[in-house]
Design a protein around this motif. Structure first.
Motif, short mmCIF file in Angstrom:
data_model
loop_
_atom_site.label_atom_id
_atom_site.label_comp_id
_atom_site.label_asym_id
_atom_site.label_seq_id
_atom_site.Cartn_x
_atom_site.Cartn_y
_atom_site.Cartn_z
N LEU A 178 -4.90 -39.36 -35.64
CA LEU A 178 -3.83 -40.22 -36.14
C LEU A 178 -3.57 -39.90 -37.61
N PRO A 179 -2.46 -40.41 -38.17
CA PRO A 179 -2.11 -40.06 -39.55
C PRO A 179 -3.22 -40.22 -40.58
N PRO A 180 -3.99 -41.32 -40.59
CA PRO A 180 -5.01 -41.42 -41.62
C PRO A 180 -5.99 -40.25 -41.56
N ALA A 182 -5.41 -37.26 -40.78
CA ALA A 182 -4.83 -36.08 -41.40
C ALA A 182 -5.07 -36.09 -42.90
N PHE A 183 -4.72 -37.19 -43.53
CA PHE A 183 -4.90 -37.29 -44.98
C PHE A 183 -6.36 -37.13 -45.38
#
Lengths: 210, 233, 217
Positions: A178-180, A182-183
């Motif tokens: 999920l996006p988090p 990735a960061f």
């Protein structure tokens, strides 16, 4: 012109020492967006490689005819054309992957890596040098993407490219895909690489350890 | 009533739920580069939103009236050279990306000229960001999203009109502004912290962004719930 | 100053030619790509749906059927509009027949899921009495949770269910007649899919169900 790096040097530089993602901080949007799986990451790497190589070669061929105020227009036109070709090609022959990558293929047009290499290298160097530079930078980009994707896919699903690598008791850390995730993965990997580069340069100093 | 609901959902979704930075990962370069101070972040966000709205309007107009098969202007020009039936099938969508990027570059130039001439004070505060905005993924992404709701949509009632396109642009840009301002506020505080050397700069920003993205994930599913609550379905 | 002006003007002319030549060259490359690849892309888009249809209407192909290949299927797409009180819903419906034997309908429908739109294909028997199959075409639900709606195990629950009454979501005990077992941790995604299927059966029962007995035209 003798202090310019040779084509081979440019090629090798692009992979790790001047890696476009981890060292130059260019092209971050696709780095976070398509690295949820290894296959999309590699496809994106291939697409960027094609566009970068083609754009570099064309710009290098016409570099003597370019005047400053037309540069950006010519770069943009060339890059946008090759991105359109790549997008159509993917939609025709890799349809499901094209749907997965979605809008991130056309976003290659505004990928800073390509415009930057055209500006810095291709518009000033011969075709062969420009091509070598493109290959190096593209290899570095693909390596960076693959590295992040490997971590995210492995920890997030326990699988790599459809093969189950981790044992079944591994609770898939869904947050990684999920996006988090990735960061966080990107930030942690970048910190690691910064530390590694500093460590290497410390050890190379004449008065340093060993 | 249905239309108003759709607009509301696009606004909420574009701003919070599918935030351009924390969900779609567009506009990351300025997000990491410019988010050091809150006032600069606000300026950048405002500039991006403004240019995005102009670019979205032009992108919608050109796509609807020129690029799609059966577009009015193409059909009229084509009918001067070929039978009307063939003119209605001319498909210029292959030129979409090229047209969009030049529209964006043109919008930036136009905004820069206009602001420099008519509001020098404003230009001094955010004019420096304008050239950076051309390569900002967020604007091209907004245009591409609008395009995906016009080209290749089978159901004619689902094709986006100007209202929905502008809503996405304005509220998407607003979401970008929120993200970058929050980030700037956090970074102002982070400057006072003792961060390990390898992590200073971009890495710690990305990690903070990850935590923010986690927070924004809390908005997921809100649109489904809102839609159900409002339409009572 | 005058000399440098005219010199710079002379220099601008070949540059304008450069951009023009470049534009023409790139433009023709694009045109070539467009002409060659558009049909392939359009076929891809169509096949995405058409390839699913046989499995939706005949989940277990008849082994005694011998050489009856799926290429003998005649699939006819239709656009159906269902007018309700204040809005009209469009459905893309595929009428499927094999060698003059009317097999059933496959309906493409979409609706709001947990995260974004869910697009799916529902297989229905000719009289809209039974659901024969379900396939999720497009979804953006949470990976690992709502994502499970694409698994065959969950989708197979829909096959054989009565289309005459709305399906209901049951948590844990699908023993009841018209119940679908929700995915644990993904109730909303499960409910969205069930709701979309119910809407399809409800809307099309009246319109398409009366086509039973009519020759496929």
């Amino acid at each position: 012109m003798t202090d310019q790096p040779t084509p081979l040097e440019r090629l090798i530089q692009g992979v790790l020492p001047e890696n476009p993602v981890f060292r130059q901080l260019l092209g971050l949007c696709p780095t976070l967006a398509v690295t949820a799986g290894l296959k999309p990451a590699l496809t994106m790497g291939g697409a960027v490689a094609f566009v970068l190589l083609s754009a570099n070669i064309i710009v290098s061929l016409i570099r003597n005819l370019l005047k400053p105020h037309l540069r950006i227009v010519v770069f943009t036109l060339t890059i946008a054309t090759f991105v359109t070709i790549t997008d159509r090609f993917l939609a025709a022959y890799m349809y499901t992957m094209s749907k997965t990558l979605g809008p991130y293929i056309p976003l290659i047009i505004v990928n800073c890596i390509i415009i930057c290499r055209c500006e810095v290298c291709a518009s000033r160097q011969s075709v062969f040098t420009a091509a070598a530079d493109a290959v190096g930078q593209a290899a570095g980009f693909t390596l960076a993407l693959a590295g992040i994707a490997f971590v995210r896919e492995l920890l997030g699903t326990g699988m790599i490219l459809e093969f189950k690598v981790l044992p079944s008791f591994w609770p898939s850390w869904v947050v990684m895909i999920l996006p988090p995730g990735a960061f966080l993965t990107f930030g942690l990997l970048m910190g690691l690489i910064n530390w590694f580069v500093a460590y290497r340069s410390r050890n190379r100093k004449p008065g340093g350890n060993t | 009533m249905d239309y108003a609901l759709d607009i509301f959902m696009i606004a909420v979704s574009g701003m919070l739920i599918n935030n351009f930075v924390f969900y779609y990962f567009v506009g990351i370069c300025p997000f990491i580069g410019v988010s050091r101070r809150v006032d600069m972040a606000l300026g950048m966000g405002g500039a991006v939103t403004f240019v995005m709205s102009i670019a979205a309007f032009m992108a919608w107009a050109i796509t609807t009236f020129l690029l799609v098969p059966g577009a009015p202007i193409t059909r009229w020009v084509g009918s001067l050279f070929m039978p009307a039936a063939a003119a209605a099938r001319i498909d210029l969508t292959i030129l979409t990306y090229i047209v969009y990027i030049f529209v964006i570059a043109g919008s930036v130039q136009f905004v820069e000229m206009y602001v420099r001439k008519f509001n020098p004070r404003l230009y001094r505060s955010f004019g420096v960001f304008l050239p950076l905005i051309t390569t900002n993924c967020a604007i091209l992404f907004a245009c591409l999203t609008i395009m995906s709701h016009i080209v290749g949509v089978e159901n004619p009632s689902e094709i986006w009109g100007l209202g929905k396109s502008l809503t996405l642009a304005v509220f998407g840009g607003g979401g970008f502004t929120i993200a970058i301002v929050i980030m700037a506020g956090i970074r102002e505080e982070l400057d006072l912290c003792d961060i390990p050397v390898p992590f200073r700069g971009a890495p710690i920003t990305l990690i903070v962004a990850g935590i923010l993205a986690l927070a924004f994930m809390g908005f997921a599913g809100v649109d489904a719930g809102l839609r159900q609550a409002i339409s009572g379905g | 100053m005058v000399i440098s002006d005219s010199r710079s003007k002379r220099r601008r002319l070949p540059q304008a030619w450069l951009v023009l030549v470049l534009a023409v060259g790139l433009g023709s490359a694009l045109a070539a790509v467009h002409v060659t690849l558009s049909p392939v892309i359009a076929a891809n888009r169509l096949n995405e749906t058409l390839a699913r249809i046989p499995a939706l209407l005949e989940p277990k192909p008849d082994p005694a059927g011998g050489g009856r290949a799926s290429s003998a299927l005649k699939i006819e797409p239709r656009d159906v509009q269902v007018k309700k009180k204040d809005k009209t819903t469009f459905y893309k419906v595929y009428q499927v027949a094999r060698e003059d034997h009317f097999l059933g309908w496959v309906v493409k429908a979409a609706g709001q899921g947990y995260a974004d739109k869910i697009e799916l294909l529902v297989g229905l028997d000719p009289g809209i009495k039974t659901i024969t199959g379900l396939f999720i075409l497009d979804q953006k639900e949470t990976p690992g949770l709502g994502n499970k709606i694409i698994t065959a195990a969950w989708r197979d629950q829909f096959a054989g269910k009565n289309a005459g009454q709305p399906l209901r979501l049951a948590k844990g005990d699908p023993g009841k007649h018209n119940a679908i077992d929700a995915i644990s941790g993904a109730t909303i995604s499960s409910r969205s899919v069930t709701r979309i299927v119910n809407q399809v059966t409800r809307d099309l029962r009246g319109t398409l169900g009366t086509e039973l007995g009519k020759p496929e035209s």
